[in-house]
Design a protein around this motif. Structure first.
Motif, PDB file in Angstrom:
ATOM      1  N   LEU A 156      94.762 -21.073   9.261  1.00 26.84           N
ATOM      2  CA  LEU A 156      93.330 -21.372   9.133  1.00 26.84           C
ATOM      3  C   LEU A 156      92.994 -22.701   9.802  1.00 26.84           C
ATOM      4  O   LEU A 156      91.966 -22.826  10.481  1.00 26.84           O
ATOM      5  CB  LEU A 156      92.920 -21.398   7.661  1.00 26.84           C
ATOM      6  CG  LEU A 156      92.827 -20.029   6.994  1.00 26.84           C
ATOM      7  CD1 LEU A 156      92.764 -20.156   5.477  1.00 26.84           C
ATOM      8  CD2 LEU A 156      91.616 -19.262   7.511  1.00 26.84           C
ATOM      9  N   LEU A 167      90.496 -25.499  14.012  1.00 24.95           N
ATOM     10  CA  LEU A 167      90.440 -26.546  15.037  1.00 24.95           C
ATOM     11  C   LEU A 167      90.071 -25.954  16.404  1.00 24.95           C
ATOM     12  O   LEU A 167      89.352 -26.581  17.178  1.00 24.95           O
ATOM     13  CB  LEU A 167      91.782 -27.300  15.105  1.00 24.95           C
ATOM     14  CG  LEU A 167      92.098 -28.162  13.863  1.00 24.95           C
ATOM     15  CD1 LEU A 167      93.455 -28.837  13.999  1.00 24.95           C
ATOM     16  CD2 LEU A 167      91.017 -29.214  13.605  1.00 24.95           C
ATOM     17  N   MET A 184      88.030 -23.521  16.809  1.00 27.59           N
ATOM     18  CA  MET A 184      86.566 -23.355  16.757  1.00 27.59           C
ATOM     19  C   MET A 184      85.856 -24.690  16.937  1.00 27.59           C
ATOM     20  O   MET A 184      84.845 -24.790  17.624  1.00 27.59           O
ATOM     21  CB  MET A 184      86.149 -22.737  15.421  1.00 27.59           C
ATOM     22  CG  MET A 184      86.431 -21.270  15.320  1.00 27.59           C
ATOM     23  SD  MET A 184      85.632 -20.598  13.859  1.00 27.59           S
ATOM     24  CE  MET A 184      86.765 -21.018  12.601  1.00 27.59           C
ATOM     25  N   LEU A 185      86.425 -25.698  16.272  1.00 25.53           N
ATOM     26  CA  LEU A 185      85.790 -27.019  16.291  1.00 25.53           C
ATOM     27  C   LEU A 185      85.789 -27.617  17.702  1.00 25.53           C
ATOM     28  O   LEU A 185      84.816 -28.247  18.113  1.00 25.53           O
ATOM     29  CB  LEU A 185      86.554 -27.932  15.326  1.00 25.53           C
ATOM     30  CG  LEU A 185      85.886 -29.201  14.875  1.00 25.53           C
ATOM     31  CD1 LEU A 185      84.565 -28.910  14.210  1.00 25.53           C
ATOM     32  CD2 LEU A 185      86.799 -29.938  13.891  1.00 25.53           C
ATOM     33  N   HIS A 214      89.675 -16.043  11.982  1.00 27.19           N
ATOM     34  CA  HIS A 214      89.721 -17.081  10.937  1.00 27.19           C
ATOM     35  C   HIS A 214      89.315 -16.477   9.582  1.00 27.19           C
ATOM     36  O   HIS A 214      89.959 -16.725   8.562  1.00 27.19           O
ATOM     37  CB  HIS A 214      88.785 -18.218  11.346  1.00 27.19           C
ATOM     38  CG  HIS A 214      88.766 -19.394  10.424  1.00 27.19           C
ATOM     39  ND1 HIS A 214      89.701 -20.406  10.465  1.00 27.19           N
ATOM     40  CD2 HIS A 214      87.903 -19.736   9.432  1.00 27.19           C
ATOM     41  CE1 HIS A 214      89.414 -21.305   9.543  1.00 27.19           C
ATOM     42  NE2 HIS A 214      88.322 -20.933   8.894  1.00 27.19           N
ATOM     43  N   VAL A 215      88.267 -15.660   9.602  1.00 21.88           N
ATOM     44  CA  VAL A 215      87.774 -15.079   8.344  1.00 21.88           C
ATOM     45  C   VAL A 215      88.786 -14.069   7.780  1.00 21.88           C
ATOM     46  O   VAL A 215      89.025 -14.042   6.563  1.00 21.88           O
ATOM     47  CB  VAL A 215      86.385 -14.433   8.563  1.00 21.88           C
ATOM     48  CG1 VAL A 215      85.994 -13.558   7.386  1.00 21.88           C
ATOM     49  CG2 VAL A 215      85.322 -15.516   8.773  1.00 21.88           C
ATOM     50  N   GLY A 218      91.329 -15.858   6.274  1.00 21.22           N
ATOM     51  CA  GLY A 218      90.685 -16.427   5.082  1.00 21.22           C
ATOM     52  C   GLY A 218      90.748 -15.475   3.889  1.00 21.22           C
ATOM     53  O   GLY A 218      90.943 -15.912   2.756  1.00 21.22           O
ATOM     54  N   TYR A 219      90.615 -14.175   4.142  1.00 26.80           N
ATOM     55  CA  TYR A 219      90.685 -13.211   3.031  1.00 26.80           C
ATOM     56  C   TYR A 219      92.082 -13.219   2.393  1.00 26.80           C
ATOM     57  O   TYR A 219      92.217 -13.120   1.171  1.00 26.80           O
ATOM     58  CB  TYR A 219      90.354 -11.797   3.514  1.00 26.80           C
ATOM     59  CG  TYR A 219      88.897 -11.591   3.895  1.00 26.80           C
ATOM     60  CD1 TYR A 219      87.880 -12.221   3.196  1.00 26.80           C
ATOM     61  CD2 TYR A 219      88.544 -10.755   4.941  1.00 26.80           C
ATOM     62  CE1 TYR A 219      86.550 -12.039   3.536  1.00 26.80           C
ATOM     63  CE2 TYR A 219      87.216 -10.554   5.292  1.00 26.80           C
ATOM     64  CZ  TYR A 219      86.217 -11.210   4.590  1.00 26.80           C
ATOM     65  OH  TYR A 219      84.908 -11.020   4.923  1.00 26.80           O
ATOM     66  N   MET A 258      87.133 -24.710  -0.203  1.00 27.63           N
ATOM     67  CA  MET A 258      87.270 -24.058   1.117  1.00 27.63           C
ATOM     68  C   MET A 258      87.006 -22.560   1.003  1.00 27.63           C
ATOM     69  O   MET A 258      86.358 -21.968   1.859  1.00 27.63           O
ATOM     70  CB  MET A 258      88.684 -24.263   1.685  1.00 27.63           C
ATOM     71  CG  MET A 258      89.035 -25.668   2.083  1.00 27.63           C
ATOM     72  SD  MET A 258      87.828 -26.465   3.122  1.00 27.63           S
ATOM     73  CE  MET A 258      87.961 -25.562   4.635  1.00 27.63           C
ATOM     74  N   GLY A 279      83.822 -21.048   2.711  1.00 27.02           N
ATOM     75  CA  GLY A 279      84.244 -20.146   3.792  1.00 27.02           C
ATOM     76  C   GLY A 279      83.625 -18.764   3.623  1.00 27.02           C
ATOM     77  O   GLY A 279      83.132 -18.172   4.590  1.00 27.02           O
ATOM     78  N   LEU A 280      83.618 -18.265   2.392  1.00 27.41           N
ATOM     79  CA  LEU A 280      83.035 -16.928   2.152  1.00 27.41           C
ATOM     80  C   LEU A 280      81.530 -16.949   2.428  1.00 27.41           C
ATOM     81  O   LEU A 280      80.970 -15.988   2.956  1.00 27.41           O
ATOM     82  CB  LEU A 280      83.323 -16.458   0.725  1.00 27.41           C
ATOM     83  CG  LEU A 280      84.779 -16.076   0.436  1.00 27.41           C
ATOM     84  CD1 LEU A 280      84.965 -15.736  -1.038  1.00 27.41           C
ATOM     85  CD2 LEU A 280      85.237 -14.904   1.307  1.00 27.41           C
ATOM     86  N   HIS A 320      82.477 -27.387   4.286  1.00 28.77           N
ATOM     87  CA  HIS A 320      83.693 -26.695   4.723  1.00 28.77           C
ATOM     88  C   HIS A 320      84.499 -27.602   5.665  1.00 28.77           C
ATOM     89  O   HIS A 320      85.714 -27.753   5.506  1.00 28.77           O
ATOM     90  CB  HIS A 320      83.281 -25.403   5.437  1.00 28.77           C
ATOM     91  CG  HIS A 320      84.385 -24.408   5.605  1.00 28.77           C
ATOM     92  ND1 HIS A 320      84.904 -23.662   4.571  1.00 28.77           N
ATOM     93  CD2 HIS A 320      85.075 -24.016   6.707  1.00 28.77           C
ATOM     94  CE1 HIS A 320      85.836 -22.855   5.025  1.00 28.77           C
ATOM     95  NE2 HIS A 320      85.973 -23.054   6.325  1.00 28.77           N
ATOM     96  N   LEU A 321      83.807 -28.240   6.590  1.00 31.47           N
ATOM     97  CA  LEU A 321      84.492 -29.076   7.583  1.00 31.47           C
ATOM     98  C   LEU A 321      85.089 -30.328   6.938  1.00 31.47           C
ATOM     99  O   LEU A 321      86.267 -30.627   7.134  1.00 31.47           O
ATOM    100  CB  LEU A 321      83.509 -29.458   8.706  1.00 31.47           C
ATOM    101  CG  LEU A 321      84.091 -30.347   9.798  1.00 31.47           C
ATOM    102  CD1 LEU A 321      85.262 -29.675  10.500  1.00 31.47           C
ATOM    103  CD2 LEU A 321      83.033 -30.715  10.825  1.00 31.47           C
TER     104      LEU A 321
END
Ligand code: HEM
Length: 245
Positions: free
Chosen positions: A30, A35, A37-38, A58-59, A62-63, A134, A138-139, A196-197
């Motif tokens: 994640l 990173l 994405m950022l 990422h999502v 995330g799940y 997070m 995130g969700l 989140h960030l």
């Protein structure tokens, strides 16, 4: 250390160890995709498809992270005594145990624990709290950015213009959106992205501290707390404070 005094204790049960390593792997992935994405611009990632793909990967990871975390919360009620919330969350007598631990460290005869030592308990609580933030933020972002479950269809239903099928909405495409609601959604989701960030930064810092603390404790106290997260067993000298067998 007198080798004859060494004794093996069963510390972490299998589900706790599985949680730990799945969590570790998921969080590293994640962070990696987060990173990417950022710093997408700096990395030359400019197409919308690539941005949405990164977010989707990422999502999906995330799940795994969220389900694993939910399992650990449940396991805190069902697991062995060292996995239980009672052995982790600071309750009555915690401040005294923290003072005793500090005094023992200063005396050079550091108290031994089968489960977490009091400082470890504090670290685990902070890590769990940050990870819960997070997971929640995130969700929310998964729903508000790319209409992903569990709240995605609710969001799509809210922003879709009258007569538009919410399932036909495409992330980041204004087609089919009710403009004022799309604007409201933008305002709503922004703080979740910020939290989140900044929580991700705090988590990264805490993970580094956690790893340093574990290595230092392992070196100071006889070298089994890292291997215990693989084998489940701790090798300790003397009587651990939290063992009454
Ligand atoms: C330890 C867990 C996590 C870490 C360290 C992490 C890290 C990050 C980072 C660094 C970003 C980039 C932020 C930005 O571009 O402003 C990000 C964005 C994002 N994360 Fe996570 N994340 C985690 C968990 C999750 C979870 C569980 C989900 C959902 C299931 C999720 C969904 C998202 C989404 C949708 C974005 C894009 C938000 C945006 O574009 O502003 N994250 N994450």
């Amino acid at each position: 250390m007198n080798q004859s005094e060494l004794k093996i204790y069963k510390a972490w049960d299998l589900p706790t160890r599985l949680f730990h390593w799945i969590n570790f792997s998921a969080v590293i992935c994640l962070i990696f995709f987060g990173l990417l994405m950022l710093f997408k611009k700096e990395l030359g990632i400019t197409s919308m498809e690539a941005k949405i793909s990164l977010k989707t990967i990422h999502v999906i990871i995330g799940y795994v992270f969220v389900v694993n975390l939910a399992f650990r919360i449940l396991w805190g009620f069902l697991g062995n005594r060292y996995a239980r919330w009672r052995a982790i969350l600071p309750g009555r007598g915690f401040m005294q145990s923290l003072r005793d631990y500090r005094t023992s460290m200063r005396s050079g005869n550091t108290q031994q624990f089968v489960g977490h030592n009091p400082l470890g308990r504090l670290a685990v609580c902070c890590l769990l709290l940050l990870m819960l933030v997070m997971a929640f933020t995130g969700l929310i972002r998964a729903a508000t950015d790319i209409y992903y479950p569990p709240f995605g269809s609710l969001v799509a239903g809210y922003v879709a213009a009258p007569g538009v099928d919410p399932d036909s909405l495409i992330p980041y495409d204004p087609a089919g959106l009710e403009p004022s609601r799309a604007e409201q959604l933008k305002t709503f989701k922004e703080p979740f992205g910020e939290i989140h960030l900044y929580t991700a930064y705090a988590l990264m810092l805490l993970i580094v501290l956690h790893i340093v603390a574990v290595v230092v404790t392992d070196l100071r106290e006889g070298g089994s707390i890292i291997s215990a997260m693989f084998t489940g067993r701790k090798v300790l000298s003397g009587k651990p404070v939290d063992d009454d067998s």
